[in-house]
Write an enzyme that holds these catalytic residues in place. Sequence first.
Site, PDB file in Angstrom:
ATOM      1  N   TYR A 182       0.856  -1.202   0.000  1.00  0.00           N
ATOM      2  CA  TYR A 182       0.000   0.000   0.000  1.00  0.00           C
ATOM      3  C   TYR A 182       0.886   1.244   0.000  1.00  0.00           C
ATOM      4  O   TYR A 182       0.645   2.191  -0.758  1.00  0.00           O
ATOM      5  CB  TYR A 182      -0.922  -0.028   1.218  1.00  0.00           C
ATOM      6  CG  TYR A 182      -1.942   1.098   1.249  1.00  0.00           C
ATOM      7  CD1 TYR A 182      -3.091   1.047   0.464  1.00  0.00           C
ATOM      8  CD2 TYR A 182      -1.762   2.211   2.068  1.00  0.00           C
ATOM      9  CE1 TYR A 182      -4.034   2.084   0.492  1.00  0.00           C
ATOM     10  CE2 TYR A 182      -2.692   3.245   2.108  1.00  0.00           C
ATOM     11  CZ  TYR A 182      -3.827   3.179   1.308  1.00  0.00           C
ATOM     12  OH  TYR A 182      -4.748   4.203   1.339  1.00  0.00           O
TER      13      TYR A 182
HETATM   14  N1  NAD Z   1      -9.879   6.376   4.743  1.00  0.00           N
HETATM   15  C1  NAD Z   1      -8.649   6.763   4.909  1.00  0.00           C
HETATM   16  O1  NAD Z   1      -8.190   6.969   6.068  1.00  0.00           O
HETATM   17  C2  NAD Z   1      -7.734   6.973   3.718  1.00  0.00           C
HETATM   18  C3  NAD Z   1      -6.483   7.554   3.945  1.00  0.00           C
HETATM   19  C4  NAD Z   1      -5.648   7.777   2.859  1.00  0.00           C
HETATM   20  C5  NAD Z   1      -6.047   7.435   1.584  1.00  0.00           C
HETATM   21  N2  NAD Z   1      -7.263   6.851   1.397  1.00  0.00           N
HETATM   22  C6  NAD Z   1      -7.638   6.505   0.028  1.00  0.00           C
HETATM   23  O2  NAD Z   1      -8.889   7.074  -0.272  1.00  0.00           O
HETATM   24  C7  NAD Z   1      -9.497   6.325  -1.337  1.00  0.00           C
HETATM   25  C8  NAD Z   1     -10.946   6.051  -1.000  1.00  0.00           C
HETATM   26  O3  NAD Z   1     -10.996   5.180   0.100  1.00  0.00           O
HETATM   27  P1  NAD Z   1     -12.084   5.304   1.270  1.00  0.00           P
HETATM   28  O4  NAD Z   1     -11.358   5.581   2.519  1.00  0.00           O
HETATM   29  O5  NAD Z   1     -13.192   6.176   0.840  1.00  0.00           O
HETATM   30  O6  NAD Z   1     -12.529   3.781   1.382  1.00  0.00           O
HETATM   31  P2  NAD Z   1     -13.839   2.997   0.964  1.00  0.00           P
HETATM   32  O7  NAD Z   1     -13.505   1.574   1.178  1.00  0.00           O
HETATM   33  O8  NAD Z   1     -15.027   3.565   1.653  1.00  0.00           O
HETATM   34  O9  NAD Z   1     -13.969   3.326  -0.574  1.00  0.00           O
HETATM   35  C9  NAD Z   1     -13.160   2.730  -1.540  1.00  0.00           C
HETATM   36  C10 NAD Z   1     -13.952   2.687  -2.811  1.00  0.00           C
HETATM   37  O10 NAD Z   1     -13.144   2.110  -3.847  1.00  0.00           O
HETATM   38  C11 NAD Z   1     -13.904   1.072  -4.466  1.00  0.00           C
HETATM   39  N3  NAD Z   1     -12.999   0.089  -5.046  1.00  0.00           N
HETATM   40  C12 NAD Z   1     -12.077  -0.663  -4.388  1.00  0.00           C
HETATM   41  N4  NAD Z   1     -11.461  -1.468  -5.269  1.00  0.00           N
HETATM   42  C13 NAD Z   1     -11.995  -1.197  -6.494  1.00  0.00           C
HETATM   43  C14 NAD Z   1     -11.773  -1.687  -7.788  1.00  0.00           C
HETATM   44  N5  NAD Z   1     -10.870  -2.648  -8.016  1.00  0.00           N
HETATM   45  N6  NAD Z   1     -12.496  -1.185  -8.822  1.00  0.00           N
HETATM   46  C15 NAD Z   1     -13.413  -0.227  -8.604  1.00  0.00           C
HETATM   47  N7  NAD Z   1     -13.681   0.282  -7.388  1.00  0.00           N
HETATM   48  C16 NAD Z   1     -12.976  -0.204  -6.348  1.00  0.00           C
HETATM   49  C17 NAD Z   1     -14.754   0.515  -3.342  1.00  0.00           C
HETATM   50  O11 NAD Z   1     -15.838  -0.224  -3.853  1.00  0.00           O
HETATM   51  C18 NAD Z   1     -15.197   1.813  -2.681  1.00  0.00           C
HETATM   52  O12 NAD Z   1     -16.239   2.411  -3.419  1.00  0.00           O
HETATM   53  C19 NAD Z   1      -8.631   5.088  -1.528  1.00  0.00           C
HETATM   54  O13 NAD Z   1      -7.796   5.278  -2.645  1.00  0.00           O
HETATM   55  C20 NAD Z   1      -7.811   5.039  -0.259  1.00  0.00           C
HETATM   56  O14 NAD Z   1      -6.598   4.364  -0.444  1.00  0.00           O
HETATM   57  C21 NAD Z   1      -8.124   6.615   2.430  1.00  0.00           C
END
Ligand code: NAD
Length: 244
Positions: free
Chosen positions: A148
């Site tokens: 990651y």
């Molecule tokens: N939540 C945090 O603390 C955090 C911190 C840093 C970065 N992020 C990043 O933010 C982004 C969104 O994550 P989130 O926290 O909203 O999580 P989340 O799990 O709520 O959302 C992730 C979304 O990506 C979709 N997804 C995952 N794999 C997929 C694929 N192969 N094809 C299509 N869609 C796919 C999921 O269905 C979901 O809609 C991600 O890239 C994550 O790495 C999140």
Amino acid sequence: MITGASSGIGAAAARTFTAEGARTVLMARREEKLRDLAAELRAGGGEVALSAGDVTRSEDVERAVSVAVTEFGGLDAAFNNAGEGSLGTRMHEMEQSVYDRIMDVNAGGVWHCMRAQIRAMLDGGRPGSIVNTSSTAGLFATGAAAPYVAAKHAVLGLTKAAAAEYGEQGIRVNALVVGGTRTEMMDEVLRARPELEGPFVARAIQRRLADPEEVARAAAWLCSDGASFVTGGAIPVDGGCSAV
Ligand SMILES: NC(=O)c1ccc[n+]([C@@H]2O[C@H](COP(=O)([O-])OP(=O)(O)OC[C@H]3O[C@@H](n4cnc5c(N)ncnc54)[C@H](O)[C@@H]3O)[C@@H](O)[C@H]2O)c1
């Protein structure tokens, strides 16, 4: 076009973008969730189209881009936000399949999206803006699993390279360096490892996690003409985490 739109930051972005009048294509794997969100947005007057699919499959991504072109006449902005986390299993104990999956979704997904989106933007002959979701794990080893951390570093590299390659053709490309945010992904991590919440909160200068909407608003600004001289950037939305 918003990927990962079925929950968390992506769903918040769908609400924010449509509230600002963007005609939006929602992409994620879970069609049922996308349908529910689309119904909510349409009830509020939003114009949305759906394209269920997986960002690791270039054909699914191309289909979503073509929906933007056929339904809305072109693609002006994209938020490549789909991502998948992994708990901090150490490298020597990790299954190869976990590395492959995390790299495929987080780095490969952004790669597939940008290639298809840039083609559509060049064909359309209009300026465009792309925003990719990285993380504080794109800047340093946060304790997240190594793949990651590597994938989110790769997102920043792809962002800078694309910004440099297409800047003269009017396409801006930026990344968000996202800190701990209350979403499904975070809930899953904290269910498995509740002891991590304290350190996540302590890391941010603001001593709290973000609401997904706070990240969505930064993406909306980067997609807008308000950010017309911003490109190649890694924009922190992390409560100050990367400043100290
Ligand atoms: N939540 C945090 O603390 C955090 C911190 C840093 C970065 N992020 C990043 O933010 C982004 C969104 O994550 P989130 O926290 O909203 O999580 P989340 O799990 O709520 O959302 C992730 C979304 O990506 C979709 N997804 C995952 N794999 C997929 C694929 N192969 N094809 C299509 N869609 C796919 C999921 O269905 C979901 O809609 C991600 O890239 C994550 O790495 C999140």
